[in-house]
Design a protein around this motif. Structure first.
Motif, PDB file in Angstrom:
ATOM      1  N   LEU A  29     -40.640 -30.376  38.717  1.00  0.00           N
ATOM      2  CA  LEU A  29     -40.883 -31.347  39.781  1.00  0.00           C
ATOM      3  C   LEU A  29     -40.259 -30.912  41.099  1.00  0.00           C
ATOM      4  O   LEU A  29     -40.745 -31.291  42.177  1.00  0.00           O
ATOM      5  CB  LEU A  29     -40.331 -32.717  39.369  1.00  0.00           C
ATOM      6  N   ASP A  30     -39.224 -30.114  41.042  1.00  0.00           N
ATOM      7  CA  ASP A  30     -38.460 -29.769  42.248  1.00  0.00           C
ATOM      8  C   ASP A  30     -38.779 -28.391  42.799  1.00  0.00           C
ATOM      9  O   ASP A  30     -38.153 -27.971  43.776  1.00  0.00           O
ATOM     10  CB  ASP A  30     -36.960 -29.841  41.924  1.00  0.00           C
ATOM     11  N   THR A  31     -39.758 -27.689  42.210  1.00  0.00           N
ATOM     12  CA  THR A  31     -39.995 -26.298  42.632  1.00  0.00           C
ATOM     13  C   THR A  31     -41.468 -26.019  42.896  1.00  0.00           C
ATOM     14  O   THR A  31     -42.021 -25.048  42.368  1.00  0.00           O
ATOM     15  CB  THR A  31     -39.454 -25.318  41.570  1.00  0.00           C
ATOM     16  N   PRO A  32     -42.161 -26.836  43.729  1.00  0.00           N
ATOM     17  CA  PRO A  32     -43.546 -26.491  44.061  1.00  0.00           C
ATOM     18  C   PRO A  32     -43.584 -25.215  44.896  1.00  0.00           C
ATOM     19  O   PRO A  32     -42.590 -24.854  45.547  1.00  0.00           O
ATOM     20  CB  PRO A  32     -44.013 -27.698  44.882  1.00  0.00           C
ATOM     21  N   ILE A  33     -44.729 -24.537  44.877  1.00  0.00           N
ATOM     22  CA  ILE A  33     -44.834 -23.329  45.700  1.00  0.00           C
ATOM     23  C   ILE A  33     -44.905 -23.669  47.174  1.00  0.00           C
ATOM     24  O   ILE A  33     -44.552 -22.863  48.034  1.00  0.00           O
ATOM     25  CB  ILE A  33     -46.041 -22.452  45.291  1.00  0.00           C
ATOM     26  N   SER A  34     -45.377 -24.873  47.503  1.00  0.00           N
ATOM     27  CA  SER A  34     -45.406 -25.411  48.863  1.00  0.00           C
ATOM     28  C   SER A  34     -45.612 -26.905  48.724  1.00  0.00           C
ATOM     29  O   SER A  34     -45.894 -27.412  47.632  1.00  0.00           O
ATOM     30  CB  SER A  34     -46.535 -24.783  49.695  1.00  0.00           C
ATOM     31  N   ALA A  35     -45.493 -27.621  49.833  1.00  0.00           N
ATOM     32  CA  ALA A  35     -45.543 -29.079  49.756  1.00  0.00           C
ATOM     33  C   ALA A  35     -46.844 -29.596  49.150  1.00  0.00           C
ATOM     34  O   ALA A  35     -46.849 -30.578  48.404  1.00  0.00           O
ATOM     35  CB  ALA A  35     -45.332 -29.682  51.148  1.00  0.00           C
ATOM     36  N   ASP A  36     -47.963 -28.931  49.468  1.00  0.00           N
ATOM     37  CA  ASP A  36     -49.254 -29.395  48.941  1.00  0.00           C
ATOM     38  C   ASP A  36     -49.883 -28.407  47.972  1.00  0.00           C
ATOM     39  O   ASP A  36     -51.035 -28.585  47.563  1.00  0.00           O
ATOM     40  CB  ASP A  36     -50.218 -29.705  50.073  1.00  0.00           C
ATOM     41  N   GLY A  37     -49.142 -27.354  47.596  1.00  0.00           N
ATOM     42  CA  GLY A  37     -49.658 -26.383  46.640  1.00  0.00           C
ATOM     43  C   GLY A  37     -50.483 -25.267  47.243  1.00  0.00           C
ATOM     44  O   GLY A  37     -51.030 -24.449  46.492  1.00  0.00           O
ATOM     45  N   THR A  38     -50.576 -25.191  48.571  1.00  0.00           N
ATOM     46  CA  THR A  38     -51.327 -24.101  49.197  1.00  0.00           C
ATOM     47  C   THR A  38     -50.530 -22.807  49.094  1.00  0.00           C
ATOM     48  O   THR A  38     -49.359 -22.753  49.491  1.00  0.00           O
ATOM     49  CB  THR A  38     -51.616 -24.409  50.674  1.00  0.00           C
ATOM     50  N   PRO A  39     -51.137 -21.736  48.569  1.00  0.00           N
ATOM     51  CA  PRO A  39     -50.396 -20.491  48.376  1.00  0.00           C
ATOM     52  C   PRO A  39     -50.446 -19.593  49.609  1.00  0.00           C
ATOM     53  O   PRO A  39     -51.328 -19.719  50.464  1.00  0.00           O
ATOM     54  CB  PRO A  39     -51.151 -19.826  47.228  1.00  0.00           C
ATOM     55  N   VAL A  40     -49.511 -18.662  49.682  1.00  0.00           N
ATOM     56  CA  VAL A  40     -49.618 -17.523  50.593  1.00  0.00           C
ATOM     57  C   VAL A  40     -50.415 -16.459  49.850  1.00  0.00           C
ATOM     58  O   VAL A  40     -50.020 -16.018  48.761  1.00  0.00           O
ATOM     59  CB  VAL A  40     -48.229 -16.986  50.978  1.00  0.00           C
ATOM     60  N   LEU A  41     -51.553 -16.069  50.406  1.00  0.00           N
ATOM     61  CA  LEU A  41     -52.418 -15.129  49.701  1.00  0.00           C
ATOM     62  C   LEU A  41     -51.689 -13.811  49.462  1.00  0.00           C
ATOM     63  O   LEU A  41     -51.045 -13.263  50.358  1.00  0.00           O
ATOM     64  CB  LEU A  41     -53.701 -14.896  50.492  1.00  0.00           C
ATOM     65  N   GLY A  42     -51.799 -13.317  48.247  1.00  0.00           N
ATOM     66  CA  GLY A  42     -51.187 -12.047  47.881  1.00  0.00           C
ATOM     67  C   GLY A  42     -49.734 -12.132  47.476  1.00  0.00           C
ATOM     68  O   GLY A  42     -49.184 -11.153  46.958  1.00  0.00           O
ATOM     69  N   GLU A  43     -49.105 -13.285  47.672  1.00  0.00           N
ATOM     70  CA  GLU A  43     -47.706 -13.423  47.273  1.00  0.00           C
ATOM     71  C   GLU A  43     -47.622 -13.671  45.767  1.00  0.00           C
ATOM     72  O   GLU A  43     -48.446 -14.393  45.212  1.00  0.00           O
ATOM     73  CB  GLU A  43     -47.038 -14.564  48.036  1.00  0.00           C
ATOM     74  N   ARG A  44     -46.606 -13.082  45.147  1.00  0.00           N
ATOM     75  CA  ARG A  44     -46.421 -13.280  43.709  1.00  0.00           C
ATOM     76  C   ARG A  44     -45.470 -14.458  43.480  1.00  0.00           C
ATOM     77  O   ARG A  44     -44.376 -14.502  44.032  1.00  0.00           O
ATOM     78  CB  ARG A  44     -45.884 -12.024  43.029  1.00  0.00           C
ATOM     79  N   TYR A  45     -45.929 -15.398  42.666  1.00  0.00           N
ATOM     80  CA  TYR A  45     -45.133 -16.578  42.346  1.00  0.00           C
ATOM     81  C   TYR A  45     -44.760 -16.554  40.872  1.00  0.00           C
ATOM     82  O   TYR A  45     -45.489 -16.021  40.042  1.00  0.00           O
ATOM     83  CB  TYR A  45     -45.939 -17.852  42.626  1.00  0.00           C
ATOM     84  N   GLU A  46     -43.644 -17.196  40.566  1.00  0.00           N
ATOM     85  CA  GLU A  46     -43.177 -17.292  39.191  1.00  0.00           C
ATOM     86  C   GLU A  46     -43.448 -18.681  38.626  1.00  0.00           C
ATOM     87  O   GLU A  46     -43.272 -19.686  39.316  1.00  0.00           O
ATOM     88  CB  GLU A  46     -41.681 -17.009  39.119  1.00  0.00           C
ATOM     89  N   VAL A  47     -43.912 -18.722  37.386  1.00  0.00           N
ATOM     90  CA  VAL A  47     -43.882 -19.953  36.604  1.00  0.00           C
ATOM     91  C   VAL A  47     -42.727 -19.767  35.639  1.00  0.00           C
ATOM     92  O   VAL A  47     -42.822 -19.014  34.673  1.00  0.00           O
ATOM     93  CB  VAL A  47     -45.206 -20.195  35.852  1.00  0.00           C
ATOM     94  N   ALA A  48     -41.622 -20.425  35.934  1.00  0.00           N
ATOM     95  CA  ALA A  48     -40.385 -20.179  35.197  1.00  0.00           C
ATOM     96  C   ALA A  48     -40.536 -20.565  33.733  1.00  0.00           C
ATOM     97  O   ALA A  48     -41.338 -21.433  33.363  1.00  0.00           O
ATOM     98  CB  ALA A  48     -39.238 -20.967  35.830  1.00  0.00           C
ATOM     99  N   ALA A  49     -39.756 -19.917  32.886  1.00  0.00           N
ATOM    100  CA  ALA A  49     -39.755 -20.234  31.461  1.00  0.00           C
ATOM    101  C   ALA A  49     -39.574 -21.728  31.254  1.00  0.00           C
ATOM    102  O   ALA A  49     -38.740 -22.353  31.904  1.00  0.00           O
ATOM    103  CB  ALA A  49     -38.627 -19.468  30.758  1.00  0.00           C
ATOM    104  N   ARG A  50     -40.419 -22.306  30.407  1.00  0.00           N
ATOM    105  CA  ARG A  50     -40.356 -23.704  30.002  1.00  0.00           C
ATOM    106  C   ARG A  50     -40.821 -24.674  31.085  1.00  0.00           C
ATOM    107  O   ARG A  50     -40.752 -25.894  30.904  1.00  0.00           O
ATOM    108  CB  ARG A  50     -38.935 -24.095  29.553  1.00  0.00           C
ATOM    109  N   GLY A  51     -41.314 -24.137  32.212  1.00  0.00           N
ATOM    110  CA  GLY A  51     -41.721 -24.988  33.323  1.00  0.00           C
ATOM    111  C   GLY A  51     -43.169 -24.774  33.727  1.00  0.00           C
ATOM    112  O   GLY A  51     -43.915 -24.031  33.088  1.00  0.00           O
ATOM    113  N   GLY A  52     -43.562 -25.455  34.803  1.00  0.00           N
ATOM    114  CA  GLY A  52     -44.934 -25.367  35.283  1.00  0.00           C
ATOM    115  C   GLY A  52     -45.013 -25.274  36.794  1.00  0.00           C
ATOM    116  O   GLY A  52     -44.036 -25.556  37.500  1.00  0.00           O
ATOM    117  N   ARG A  53     -46.180 -24.898  37.280  1.00  0.00           N
ATOM    118  CA  ARG A  53     -46.462 -24.876  38.713  1.00  0.00           C
ATOM    119  C   ARG A  53     -47.946 -25.127  38.926  1.00  0.00           C
ATOM    120  O   ARG A  53     -48.766 -24.845  38.057  1.00  0.00           O
ATOM    121  CB  ARG A  53     -46.058 -23.541  39.347  1.00  0.00           C
ATOM    122  N   ALA A  54     -48.269 -25.645  40.116  1.00  0.00           N
ATOM    123  CA  ALA A  54     -49.655 -25.916  40.477  1.00  0.00           C
ATOM    124  C   ALA A  54     -49.961 -25.257  41.807  1.00  0.00           C
ATOM    125  O   ALA A  54     -49.082 -25.113  42.669  1.00  0.00           O
ATOM    126  CB  ALA A  54     -49.899 -27.421  40.557  1.00  0.00           C
TER     127      ALA A  54
END
Length: 239
Positions: A29-54
């Motif tokens: 809940l506390d680690t979105p990639i951005s406020a609305d989920g919009t990514p930086v194109l080409g940037e590598r993001y982590e989905v941490a162990a036991r967690g999720g991301r959108a």
């Protein structure tokens, strides 16, 4: 896996009744990639162990989901940005494909029977699962867990809440790299992934959509490797 699950009905009745609400919380809940989920194109993001991301994808964009260590299952969902009640559905997808596992070039169908994504690349042996529901707190209760246990259903709920939306329900995910063989008696087994470190799949958005991912927290049966140790996965978004 317990052959004689038990059900704590009193405990179940105390948990949220809405399918949008998590049964507990973790770092998701506390680690979105951005406020609305919009990514930086080409940037590598982590989905941490036991967690999720959108992440939000525009039509035509591609997400690459990477099995960094080769042993990790990644539950994956897609919801239409225009209507969250339209989502990737494997009840519909299996019927469209007349099969259990999508292959490169296959459309991934929504519950309105149109492509929401397309599988455009897969460097792994292609063993994924479309049969099993996301693990949830109720699943861990049947496995004898007391108290809260991280789970994919809550990771979905928390990942989309982190970018300001609520999932209307927890659909059947595309369980990337999950190895659930079906034998000739139509029985299934729960086996470790057969992928290798760095294997990835690429999914192209066929409509504007929100993709959610969970690094599956299962640590009781060996679907995340023989050691039963969940680890992180990564993803990137491209035009």
């Amino acid at each position: 896996m317990s052959s004689k699950p038990t059900f704590d009905h009193a405990r179940i009745e105390q948990l949220p009744r809405s399918n949008s609400e998590p049964c507990g919380h973790n770092h998701t809940l506390d680690t979105p990639i951005s406020a609305d989920g919009t990514p930086v194109l080409g940037e590598r993001y982590e989905v941490a162990a036991r967690g999720g991301r959108a992440v939000r994808l525009k039509q035509g964009q591609t997400i690459r989901i990477i099995n960094t260590h080769g042993t990790q299952v990644c539950d994956t969902w897609a919801f239409s940005s225009d209507n969250l009640n339209e989502f990737m559905s494997w009840e519909h997808g299996r019927a469209w494909l007349s099969g259990l596992i999508p292959q490169v070039g296959d459309p991934l169908m929504s519950n309105r029977r149109r492509p929401i994504m397309t599988l455009t690349a897969d460097t792994s042996p292609g063993i994924h699962d479309t049969l099993m529901a996301a693990c949830d707190l109720f699943r861990y209760m049947t496995l004898g867990v007391e108290g809260y246990h991280d789970n994919c259903a809550d990771n979905l709920r928390l990942a989309v809440k982190a970018i300001g939306i609520d999932a209307p329900e927890v659909p059947q995910p595309l369980n990337l790299w999950m190895n659930i063989p079906v034998n000739d008696q139509m029985k299934v087994d729960w086996c470790p992934p057969v992928s290798k470190p760095g294997d990835y799949v690429e999914l192209r958005a066929e409509m504007d959509c929100i993709v959610a991912m969970s690094s599956c927290p299962q640590d009781i049966i060996p679907i995340n490797g023989e050691d039963c140790v969940p680890v992180e996965v990564h993803f990137e978004v491209y035009e």
